[in-house]
Design a protein around this motif. Structure first.
Motif, short mmCIF file in Angstrom:
data_model
loop_
_atom_site.label_atom_id
_atom_site.label_comp_id
_atom_site.label_asym_id
_atom_site.label_seq_id
_atom_site.Cartn_x
_atom_site.Cartn_y
_atom_site.Cartn_z
N GLU A 88 23.59 -10.38 2.98
CA GLU A 88 23.02 -10.40 1.64
C GLU A 88 21.49 -10.33 1.63
OE1 GLU A 88 26.32 -13.10 -0.71
OE2 GLU A 88 24.78 -14.13 0.45
N ASP A 89 20.86 -10.85 2.66
CA ASP A 89 19.40 -10.96 2.70
C ASP A 89 18.83 -9.88 3.61
OD1 ASP A 89 16.74 -11.67 3.04
OD2 ASP A 89 17.13 -13.80 3.24
N THR A 90 18.14 -8.91 3.04
CA THR A 90 17.67 -7.76 3.81
C THR A 90 16.50 -8.09 4.75
OG1 THR A 90 16.23 -7.09 1.97
CG2 THR A 90 18.43 -6.10 2.09
N SER A 91 16.00 -9.32 4.74
CA SER A 91 14.96 -9.68 5.71
C SER A 91 15.55 -9.97 7.08
CB SER A 91 14.15 -10.88 5.21
OG SER A 91 14.96 -12.02 5.07
N TRP A 92 16.90 -9.93 7.17
CA TRP A 92 17.58 -10.14 8.44
C TRP A 92 18.43 -8.91 8.77
CZ3 TRP A 92 15.69 -14.32 10.68
CH2 TRP A 92 15.19 -15.34 9.87
N PRO A 93 18.51 -8.51 10.02
CA PRO A 93 19.40 -7.41 10.39
C PRO A 93 20.87 -7.78 10.14
CG PRO A 93 17.81 -7.85 12.14
CD PRO A 93 17.73 -9.00 11.18
N SER A 94 21.66 -6.80 9.76
CA SER A 94 23.09 -7.02 9.52
C SER A 94 23.87 -5.78 9.90
CB SER A 94 23.34 -7.34 8.05
OG SER A 94 24.74 -7.32 7.77
N HIS A 95 24.79 -5.95 10.83
CA HIS A 95 25.66 -4.83 11.21
C HIS A 95 26.66 -4.54 10.10
CE1 HIS A 95 28.87 -2.65 13.37
NE2 HIS A 95 27.86 -2.16 14.06
N ARG A 96 27.12 -5.57 9.41
CA ARG A 96 28.04 -5.38 8.30
C ARG A 96 27.40 -4.57 7.18
NH1 ARG A 96 33.54 -7.43 7.57
NH2 ARG A 96 34.11 -7.69 9.76
N ARG A 97 26.13 -4.76 6.96
CA ARG A 97 25.43 -4.05 5.88
C ARG A 97 24.96 -2.67 6.31
NH1 ARG A 97 21.15 -7.33 5.31
NH2 ARG A 97 19.90 -5.96 6.65
N ASP A 98 24.39 -2.56 7.53
CA ASP A 98 23.70 -1.34 7.95
C ASP A 98 24.40 -0.57 9.05
OD1 ASP A 98 21.70 -1.99 6.12
OD2 ASP A 98 20.65 -3.22 7.59
N GLY A 99 25.49 -1.10 9.59
CA GLY A 99 26.23 -0.40 10.62
C GLY A 99 25.40 -0.18 11.88
N ALA A 100 25.59 0.99 12.50
CA ALA A 100 24.93 1.28 13.77
C ALA A 100 23.41 1.31 13.65
CB ALA A 100 25.43 2.60 14.33
N ALA A 101 22.89 1.45 12.45
CA ALA A 101 21.44 1.51 12.25
C ALA A 101 20.79 0.13 12.33
CB ALA A 101 21.12 2.13 10.90
N SER A 102 21.59 -0.92 12.33
CA SER A 102 21.01 -2.27 12.33
C SER A 102 20.39 -2.60 13.68
CB SER A 102 22.08 -3.30 12.01
OG SER A 102 23.07 -3.35 13.02
N THR A 103 19.29 -3.34 13.64
CA THR A 103 18.69 -3.83 14.87
C THR A 103 19.21 -5.25 15.12
OG1 THR A 103 16.61 -4.23 16.01
CG2 THR A 103 16.62 -4.60 13.63
N ARG A 104 18.48 -6.04 15.87
CA ARG A 104 18.87 -7.42 16.13
C ARG A 104 17.67 -8.33 15.96
NH1 ARG A 104 22.75 -4.81 15.95
NH2 ARG A 104 24.57 -4.74 17.32
N PHE A 105 17.90 -9.54 15.44
CA PHE A 105 16.88 -10.56 15.46
C PHE A 105 17.25 -11.57 16.52
CE2 PHE A 105 20.04 -12.61 12.86
CZ PHE A 105 19.85 -13.97 13.05
N ALA A 106 16.45 -12.61 16.69
CA ALA A 106 16.75 -13.57 17.75
C ALA A 106 16.39 -14.98 17.34
CB ALA A 106 15.99 -13.22 19.03
N GLY A 107 17.21 -15.91 17.77
CA GLY A 107 16.84 -17.32 17.77
C GLY A 107 16.14 -17.58 19.10
N VAL A 108 15.01 -18.27 19.06
CA VAL A 108 14.18 -18.48 20.25
C VAL A 108 13.95 -19.97 20.44
CG1 VAL A 108 12.04 -17.81 21.41
CG2 VAL A 108 12.98 -16.34 19.59
N ILE A 109 14.11 -20.45 21.66
CA ILE A 109 13.84 -21.86 21.96
C ILE A 109 13.08 -21.94 23.28
CG2 ILE A 109 16.14 -22.14 23.06
CD1 ILE A 109 16.05 -25.08 21.95
N TRP A 110 12.06 -22.80 23.31
CA TRP A 110 11.26 -22.96 24.52
C TRP A 110 10.69 -24.36 24.56
CZ3 TRP A 110 9.70 -20.65 20.08
CH2 TRP A 110 8.46 -21.00 19.54
N SER A 111 10.17 -24.75 25.71
CA SER A 111 9.55 -26.08 25.85
C SER A 111 8.22 -25.95 26.58
CB SER A 111 10.47 -27.02 26.63
OG SER A 111 10.57 -26.63 27.99
N HIS A 112 7.37 -26.96 26.39
CA HIS A 112 6.09 -26.99 27.07
C HIS A 112 5.61 -28.44 27.09
CE1 HIS A 112 4.02 -27.38 23.15
NE2 HIS A 112 4.89 -26.51 22.71
N PRO A 113 4.66 -28.77 27.97
CA PRO A 113 4.17 -30.14 28.04
C PRO A 113 3.54 -30.60 26.73
CG PRO A 113 3.53 -28.89 29.98
CD PRO A 113 4.09 -27.90 29.00
#
Length: 228
Positions: free
Chosen positions: A203-228
């Protein structure tokens, strides 16, 4: 700013999470230079070295001891600071896990097959086998239960394993709620501090969606990291 919905918790290490959006192309089909630019921007904004995985909709979990070739799996775990674990999605559920006390973290890609295969509980078990106690989870944007239509027999197949995933579309047909299924698995594992980005990728076009855009969709990512 390419990292959105940022959060952080402090323990022995500072653990940070964020999500990219449609502005960065992180799909495996993206041109290498385009994906390389996206990873460089993630590295610049996080101050950590990004680690991707070759996701196959399974329940495989790999330990990251140092950045290197992307492993074939659907979950990464590490205790190494300065390493950013990425779980990519375009309707599936990116799940990030952390043990603030020890600094162990994980990034999980949970699509429909991964939900049924138990990739989230398998990752939690892997962290606990390393002596970690993951107590915080983040659930990223994903297709909602009112949008993710599936055949009735497929709904029955997944709901037989994760009953909480059974849903109905807004137009009255069989559906799956992947987010509800993941939340149920986290609760079953005893993780109650669950922080969500409440957005439906279809529903929200600020996120990639294969259901909405099919093969043209890209991918976003959840990112997690640590530091001192």
């Amino acid at each position: 700013m390419n990292l959105r919905h940022r959060d952080r918790i402090e323990g022995d290490l500072v653990i940070e999470v964020a999500f990219t959006d449609v502005s960065l192309s992180l799909g495996e089909a993206a041109e290498p230079a385009v994906r390389g630019t996206a990873l460089r921007l993630v590295a610049e904004e996080s101050g950590a070295i990004p680690v991707l995985m070759h996701q196959v909709h399974g329940a495989g979990v790999e330990l990251v001891e140092a950045p290197g070739v992307a492993p074939t799996c659907d979950a990464l775990v590490t205790s190494q600071p300065g390493v950013a674990l990425l779980a990519r999605a375009a309707d599936c559920v990116p799940v990030l896990l952390a043990d603030p006390a020890s600094g162990w973290i994980a990034a999980v890609h949970s699509g429909r097959p991964g939900l049924a295969a138990g990739v989230v509980p398998t990752t939690i078990a892997r962290l606990r086998a390393h002596g970690a106690d993951p107590s915080v989870a983040w659930i990223g944007p994903h297709v909602c239960g009112a949008c993710y239509e599936v055949p009735a027999d497929l709904q029955d197949e997944v709901a037989a394993v994760v009953p909480e995933s059974r849903s109905t579309t807004s137009w009255g047909t069989a559906a799956l709620d992947l987010g509800a299924g993941v939340r149920a698995q986290l609760a079953s594992a005893g993780i109650t501090d669950v922080r969500s980005v409440d957005a439906c990728t279809r529903e929200d076009t600020s996120w990639p969606s294969h259901r909405r855009d099919g093969a043209a969709s890209t991918r976003f990512a959840g990112v997690i990291w640590s530091h001192p």
